[in-house]
Design a protein around this motif. Structure first.
Motif, PDB file in Angstrom:
ATOM      1  N   LYS A   1     -52.741  -3.084 -12.437  1.00 40.02           N
ATOM      2  CA  LYS A   1     -52.271  -3.330 -11.081  1.00 40.02           C
ATOM      3  C   LYS A   1     -52.791  -4.639 -10.495  1.00 40.02           C
ATOM      4  O   LYS A   1     -52.213  -5.177  -9.539  1.00 40.02           O
ATOM      5  N   LEU A   2     -53.912  -5.155 -11.050  1.00 40.74           N
ATOM      6  CA  LEU A   2     -54.569  -6.362 -10.525  1.00 40.74           C
ATOM      7  C   LEU A   2     -54.775  -6.253  -9.026  1.00 40.74           C
ATOM      8  O   LEU A   2     -54.618  -7.211  -8.264  1.00 40.74           O
ATOM      9  N   ASN A   3     -55.168  -5.034  -8.604  1.00 44.10           N
ATOM     10  CA  ASN A   3     -55.424  -4.752  -7.190  1.00 44.10           C
ATOM     11  C   ASN A   3     -56.340  -3.537  -7.134  1.00 44.10           C
ATOM     12  O   ASN A   3     -55.947  -2.445  -7.562  1.00 44.10           O
ATOM     13  N   PHE A   4     -57.546  -3.746  -6.626  1.00 48.46           N
ATOM     14  CA  PHE A   4     -58.533  -2.668  -6.626  1.00 48.46           C
ATOM     15  C   PHE A   4     -58.106  -1.520  -5.721  1.00 48.46           C
ATOM     16  O   PHE A   4     -58.322  -0.350  -6.039  1.00 48.46           O
TER      17      PHE A   4
ATOM     18  N   LYS B   1     -56.244   4.118  -5.467  1.00 46.29           N
ATOM     19  CA  LYS B   1     -55.328   5.164  -5.021  1.00 46.29           C
ATOM     20  C   LYS B   1     -54.764   5.935  -6.211  1.00 46.29           C
ATOM     21  O   LYS B   1     -54.657   7.166  -6.172  1.00 46.29           O
ATOM     22  N   SER B   2     -54.371   5.209  -7.250  1.00 44.22           N
ATOM     23  CA  SER B   2     -53.790   5.875  -8.415  1.00 44.22           C
ATOM     24  C   SER B   2     -54.807   6.740  -9.145  1.00 44.22           C
ATOM     25  O   SER B   2     -54.443   7.693  -9.839  1.00 44.22           O
TER      26      SER B   2
ATOM     27  N   SER C   1     -66.026   2.878  -4.738  1.00 50.52           N
ATOM     28  CA  SER C   1     -66.496   3.566  -5.948  1.00 50.52           C
ATOM     29  C   SER C   1     -65.926   2.911  -7.198  1.00 50.52           C
ATOM     30  O   SER C   1     -66.626   2.729  -8.212  1.00 50.52           O
ATOM     31  N   LEU C   2     -64.647   2.510  -7.110  1.00 50.43           N
ATOM     32  CA  LEU C   2     -64.025   1.855  -8.254  1.00 50.43           C
ATOM     33  C   LEU C   2     -64.680   0.503  -8.512  1.00 50.43           C
ATOM     34  O   LEU C   2     -64.972   0.152  -9.674  1.00 50.43           O
TER      35      LEU C   2
ATOM     36  N   LYS D   1     -60.687 -13.028  -2.225  1.00 53.00           N
ATOM     37  CA  LYS D   1     -59.985 -12.295  -1.169  1.00 53.00           C
ATOM     38  C   LYS D   1     -58.469 -12.301  -1.358  1.00 53.00           C
ATOM     39  O   LYS D   1     -57.769 -11.446  -0.814  1.00 53.00           O
ATOM     40  N   ARG D   2     -57.944 -13.276  -2.128  1.00 55.09           N
ATOM     41  CA  ARG D   2     -56.493 -13.393  -2.243  1.00 55.09           C
ATOM     42  C   ARG D   2     -55.942 -12.820  -3.545  1.00 55.09           C
ATOM     43  O   ARG D   2     -54.786 -12.429  -3.600  1.00 55.09           O
ATOM     44  N   MET D   3     -56.705 -12.749  -4.593  1.00 57.37           N
ATOM     45  CA  MET D   3     -56.140 -12.353  -5.877  1.00 57.37           C
ATOM     46  C   MET D   3     -57.199 -11.773  -6.821  1.00 57.37           C
ATOM     47  O   MET D   3     -58.398 -11.963  -6.622  1.00 57.37           O
ATOM     48  N   VAL D   4     -56.684 -11.056  -7.832  1.00 56.45           N
ATOM     49  CA  VAL D   4     -57.498 -10.513  -8.925  1.00 56.45           C
ATOM     50  C   VAL D   4     -56.759 -10.819 -10.221  1.00 56.45           C
ATOM     51  O   VAL D   4     -55.552 -10.590 -10.328  1.00 56.45           O
ATOM     52  N   ARG D   5     -57.466 -11.370 -11.194  1.00 57.66           N
ATOM     53  CA  ARG D   5     -56.852 -11.584 -12.507  1.00 57.66           C
ATOM     54  C   ARG D   5     -57.908 -11.391 -13.598  1.00 57.66           C
ATOM     55  O   ARG D   5     -59.110 -11.494 -13.336  1.00 57.66           O
ATOM     56  N   LEU D   6     -57.419 -11.134 -14.795  1.00 55.85           N
ATOM     57  CA  LEU D   6     -58.312 -10.875 -15.918  1.00 55.85           C
ATOM     58  C   LEU D   6     -58.946 -12.159 -16.441  1.00 55.85           C
ATOM     59  O   LEU D   6     -58.303 -13.210 -16.473  1.00 55.85           O
ATOM     60  N   THR D   7     -60.198 -12.021 -16.845  1.00 58.55           N
ATOM     61  CA  THR D   7     -60.841 -13.117 -17.570  1.00 58.55           C
ATOM     62  C   THR D   7     -60.335 -13.094 -19.011  1.00 58.55           C
ATOM     63  O   THR D   7     -59.716 -12.122 -19.440  1.00 58.55           O
TER      64      THR D   7
END
Length: 308
Positions: free
Chosen positions: A18-21, A26-27, A34-35, A55-61
């Protein structure tokens, strides 16, 4: 060795998808803090970051991308392995039909095998039926029985190429003499000593091979047996001998009831044609039968798998 649990892998894969904590939390039905904590603990254990996040994005290293690919495959393999295990377990359901020669004492030789089998495969129903030699052969070859326990001499394996067998117990071949017969007072007795005695034999219609081997054996000692009576089964044979109708040549004393009224004289230098064997058809692909065969192949009377 890394201390990583299955739950942490699931958490990581959900965030990676999801690249969104927040959405991942929720899922997974847990809170976002906690996650995040679990992902941080995972990164700490591994020693490298799995995500670039602000604050704007999440991506994999790059390391995270490798683990995502590998761990997704692990999860797929895990699900497949469980499905295969469920199918394998289901294949052992059903019934295995076991036939044995109609002598109660045979049970003591096969009981360890089937006790162990019942412990390992409680979902398989075992049915036991006792028959004469002829009935056992016919029911096995006709598919009414999955496996039978009989004596080696009763099968002509050259005429039945669909048949496999395994020895279960070695048996001595003996002269069986009632104690009411004066010959039973002797310490040693050979076939040459009983050439004038009346013999009791299993009927040739039930076991032609059994009759032929006794006749051939007597001829090797220079005489033709005087057959007084043919009987239909082992129990009838024992009863006839006990009541003084004659003597017999048969396997060990354990196969006879009323043996306290009988004497047994081993016949030396005989081959193992009197041994108790298990017989089954190669074409029978029952999973339960295959498991029984595996135990029989391992069984030597002291096998730890059967006696623990």
């Amino acid at each position: 060795m890394y201390k990583i649990n299955f739950q942490q892998m699931q958490y990581f894969l959900s965030v990676a998808e999801k690249l969104n904590f927040t959405e991942a939390a929720k899922s997974l039905y847990i809170s976002q803090p906690s996650l995040s904590k679990q992902i941080s603990l995972l990164e700490e254990e591994l020693g490298f970051p799995l995500f670039f996040r602000n604050k704007r994005m999440v991506r994999l290293t790059p390391a995270g991308e490798v683990l995502e690919q590998r761990w997704k495959q692990l999860m797929t393999d895990l699900e497949l392995s469980v499905e295969e295990a469920v199918k394998a377990n289901a294949s052992y359901a059903g019934e295995v039909k076991v036939g044995m020669i109609n002598s109660i004492a045979v049970q003591k030789y096969i009981e360890p095998i089937f006790s162990r089998f019942s412990e390992e495969y409680p979902q398989v129903l075992l049915s036991f039926e006792s028959y004469s030699f002829k009935e056992l052969r016919e029911k096995l070859l006709g598919g009414d029985l999955d496996i039978i326990f009989t004596f080696y001499f009763d099968f002509d394996f050259q005429l039945n190429d669909d048949i496999e067998w395994k020895r279960v117990e070695e048996m001595r071949l003996c002269l069986v003499v009632p104690k009411s017969n004066p010959l039973s007072e002797r310490d040693d007795l050979t076939l040459a000593d009983v050439k004038n005695e009346p013999f009791i034999l299993i009927s040739p219609s039930d076991s032609p091979s059994g009759v032929n081997r006794i006749i051939d054996l007597c001829r090797s000692y220079g005489f033709q047996p005087n057959v007084k009576k043919y009987v239909p089964n082992i129990s009838s044979l024992a009863f006839s001998i006990v009541n003084g109708n004659g003597i017999a040549i048969h396997s060990d004393r354990d196969l006879f009831e009323n043996d306290d009224r009988l004497r047994f004289y081993p016949i030396p230098d005989r081959n193992h044609d009197s041994d108790l064997i298990a017989v089954w058809r190669r074409k029978n692909d029952s999973a339960g039968l295959k498991a029984i065969i595996e135990l029989i192949r391992a069984y030597d009377g002291t096998d730890e798998r059967l006696n623990r």
